[in-house]
Design a protein around this motif. Structure first.
Motif, mmCIF file in Angstrom:
data_model
loop_
_atom_site.group_PDB
_atom_site.id
_atom_site.type_symbol
_atom_site.label_atom_id
_atom_site.label_comp_id
_atom_site.label_asym_id
_atom_site.label_seq_id
_atom_site.Cartn_x
_atom_site.Cartn_y
_atom_site.Cartn_z
ATOM 1 N N ASN A 54 32.014 -34.901 -27.775
ATOM 2 C CA ASN A 54 33.319 -33.929 -27.267
ATOM 3 C C ASN A 54 32.893 -32.532 -26.925
ATOM 4 O O ASN A 54 33.408 -32.096 -25.933
ATOM 5 C CB ASN A 54 34.468 -34.144 -28.300
ATOM 6 C CG ASN A 54 35.004 -35.319 -28.382
ATOM 7 O OD1 ASN A 54 35.232 -36.036 -27.384
ATOM 8 N ND2 ASN A 54 35.552 -35.754 -29.665
ATOM 9 N N ASP A 55 31.828 -32.072 -27.789
ATOM 10 C CA ASP A 55 31.380 -30.780 -27.921
ATOM 11 C C ASP A 55 30.525 -30.492 -26.405
ATOM 12 O O ASP A 55 30.619 -29.495 -25.604
ATOM 13 C CB ASP A 55 30.475 -30.259 -28.797
ATOM 14 C CG ASP A 55 31.446 -30.275 -30.356
ATOM 15 O OD1 ASP A 55 32.556 -29.887 -30.283
ATOM 16 O OD2 ASP A 55 30.742 -30.146 -31.371
ATOM 17 N N LEU A 56 29.732 -31.728 -26.186
ATOM 18 C CA LEU A 56 29.151 -31.639 -24.964
ATOM 19 C C LEU A 56 30.179 -31.673 -23.602
ATOM 20 O O LEU A 56 29.706 -30.968 -22.615
ATOM 21 C CB LEU A 56 28.077 -32.935 -25.074
ATOM 22 C CG LEU A 56 27.028 -32.765 -25.712
ATOM 23 C CD1 LEU A 56 26.173 -33.895 -25.836
ATOM 24 C CD2 LEU A 56 26.055 -31.515 -25.302
ATOM 25 N N ARG A 57 31.079 -32.217 -23.936
ATOM 26 C CA ARG A 57 32.050 -32.387 -22.478
ATOM 27 C C ARG A 57 32.707 -30.929 -22.513
ATOM 28 O O ARG A 57 32.941 -30.383 -21.247
ATOM 29 C CB ARG A 57 33.242 -33.480 -22.799
ATOM 30 C CG ARG A 57 32.424 -34.867 -22.571
ATOM 31 C CD ARG A 57 33.685 -35.962 -23.310
ATOM 32 N NE ARG A 57 33.170 -37.199 -23.047
ATOM 33 C CZ ARG A 57 33.671 -38.251 -23.387
ATOM 34 N NH1 ARG A 57 35.166 -38.107 -23.825
ATOM 35 N NH2 ARG A 57 33.303 -39.541 -23.026
ATOM 36 N N LYS A 58 32.720 -30.425 -23.584
ATOM 37 C CA LYS A 58 33.557 -29.044 -23.313
ATOM 38 C C LYS A 58 32.267 -28.099 -22.964
ATOM 39 O O LYS A 58 32.562 -27.091 -22.022
ATOM 40 C CB LYS A 58 33.849 -28.585 -24.912
ATOM 41 C CG LYS A 58 34.723 -27.405 -25.058
ATOM 42 C CD LYS A 58 35.478 -27.207 -26.414
ATOM 43 C CE LYS A 58 36.331 -25.997 -26.377
ATOM 44 N NZ LYS A 58 36.743 -25.714 -27.807
#
Length: 451
Positions: A54-58
């Protein structure tokens, strides 16, 4: 004679109208050049890796599938399946896959649809929430992620660098949209993604390296490993400098506590304590070396950051942090020839033998696939023939039954017609007898009269 009415209003313009079709075509061609990414996780993973995804997608926003959900039953799908199903319909150009086993965490970066594929080992990572927990004033804004970040690659070398290092740098740069310096807006530069290449000049053929290789290549605690990539994510903030801190607070619409003062001038001059703001009440954004001070060419986000205004730039880390080690580069999409391997080194003869064996396996696989397809087609043909034969037999039976029904109906009709003819004949015979009787009666009557 004076002129009556208003002055003639100009209705023409020298600007030539542009064709909407040309404009839309240019926009579509520009959008097609924008790289789009898809970040997935494969197999069973821990909850921390779900948060890392999720952090990488952000980090990759806005040109990524932010709310993509992997089906639990389809987590074992190959990367080629994702590439073929997503690259054409969604325009995905880069596929990032995170997987986990008992020894390591692997990150694969694939260029769809034909490759190459870079396989990294995740040495360590830090989530966004952990970085915010240690910050005194964490900064986060939804408007930060409306535009793409600026990509900075550090220490990757020049044209004389190794091929795998060049490939890493090009891959990291192509994952994000390119920036046109002549048309970019200053207000869109809100984030920075840093890719720092760490070189330690460690000799992998040394005795210590050999001992470590004997112990195992999956030692994630190895601190002396060479050629690692560190990924950091920052937000860009600007604050005006050369302004009193209290004035800056007023400019930023932060209302101070004026309950103990008679006038706002007392707050500015700090007359309540008898001191002046000139000595040491400047903005806390001003650094001593003044290297972060810039004159803004246009307005930037934030109060007081106007055009031609001197401001201080500050980077605030957003996260996540990653430490990656490249260990394999494949020519195709998660397959094909191995162009580079960090731990396995082969001689040219071994490479030729391996390639020959792989070609034989590919040819064998192709031949078996063709045989299987031929067998499937043969079985399907037999099945279709049987089905056709059944339909023909069924049709013959139906036609025979209909013929029998037609024969019975014809015989019945014939018998009915015969009976009707007999009845009609009897009626005709009775009529003739009656007529003869009547004629005889007439003859008798005539005989009696003659007598």
């Amino acid at each position: 004679m004076p002129r009556r009415g208003r002055k003639r209003k100009k209705t023409r313009t020298h600007v030539q109208p542009t064709d909407e079709r040309i404009t839309s075509a240019l926009q579509s061609s520009t959008e097609l050049k924008i790289p789009r990414s898809l970040i997935i996780r494969r197999g069973k993973t821990e909850s921390e890796l779900i948060e890392l995804v999720n952090d990488l997608r952000k980090l990759m926003r806005p040109y990524t599938a932010l709310n993509f959900k992997e089906d639990a039953t389809n987590r074992k799908l190959t990367l080629s399946h994702y590439a073929t199903t997503m690259s054409s319909s969604m325009g995905v150009t880069h596929l990032l896959s995170i997987s986990q086993n008992t020894n390591k965490i692997t990150l694969r970066i694939c260029r769809t649809p034909t490759g190459p594929t870079l396989s990294f080992r995740v040495k360590r990572f830090t989530l966004n929430k952990h970085i915010k927990a240690i910050q005194r004033r964490p900064y986060d804004s939804s408007k930060l992620f409306e535009t793409s970040p600026i990509v900075v690659t550090n220490n990757f070398g020049d044209t004389s660098a190794a091929p795998h290092v060049k490939l890493m740098r090009i891959t990291f740069q192509n994952m994000f949209p390119a920036i046109n310096v002549s048309t970019v807006k200053l207000g869109d530069c809100r984030r920075v993604v840093l890719f720092n290449f760490i070189r330690r000049n460690v000799d992998i053929n040394s005795e210590s390296g050999g001992e470590k290789n004997k112990k195992g290549d999956n030692d994630d605690e190895d601190e002396d490993e060479d050629e690692e990539v560190e990924i950091r994510h920052y937000a860009i903030r600007a604050k005006p400098v050369g302004v009193d801190r209290k004035v800056r607070r007023l400019v930023e619409a932060k209302i101070p506590n004026l309950s103990k003062l008679n006038d706002i001038a007392d707050y500015i001059t700090n007359s309540a304590t008898g001191t002046s703001a000139a000595g040491g009440e400047m903005s806390d954004s001003e650094a001593e070396d003044e290297t972060s001070h810039v004159v803004l060419p246009s307005k930037f986000r934030g109060k007081g950051n106007n055009q031609s205004q001197k401001s201080a730039l500050k980077l605030i880390e957003l996260g996540p942090r990653l430490r990656l080690k490249l260990y394999k580069v494949e020519r195709g999409l998660a397959g094909g020839d191995v162009m580079y391997h960090a731990y396995v080194h082969k001689t040219p003869s071994e490479i030729a033998a391996l390639k020959k064996r792989k070609d034989g396996e590919v040819a064998l696989k192709k031949r078996r696939r063709e045989e299987q397809e031929a067998n499937v087609a043969k079985k399907q043909k037999l099945k279709d023939d049987k089905k056709l034969a059944r339909e023909l037999r069924k049709k013959e039976r139906e036609e025979k039954a209909m013929a029998e029904l037609r024969g019975e109906s014809n015989s019945k009709m014939n018998s009915d017609s015969d009976s009707e003819e007999e009845e009609s004949g009897e009626e005709e015979d009775g009529g003739s007898s009656e007529e003869s009787g009547s004629e005889s009666e007439e003859g008798e009557s005539s005989g009696s009269e003659s007598e």
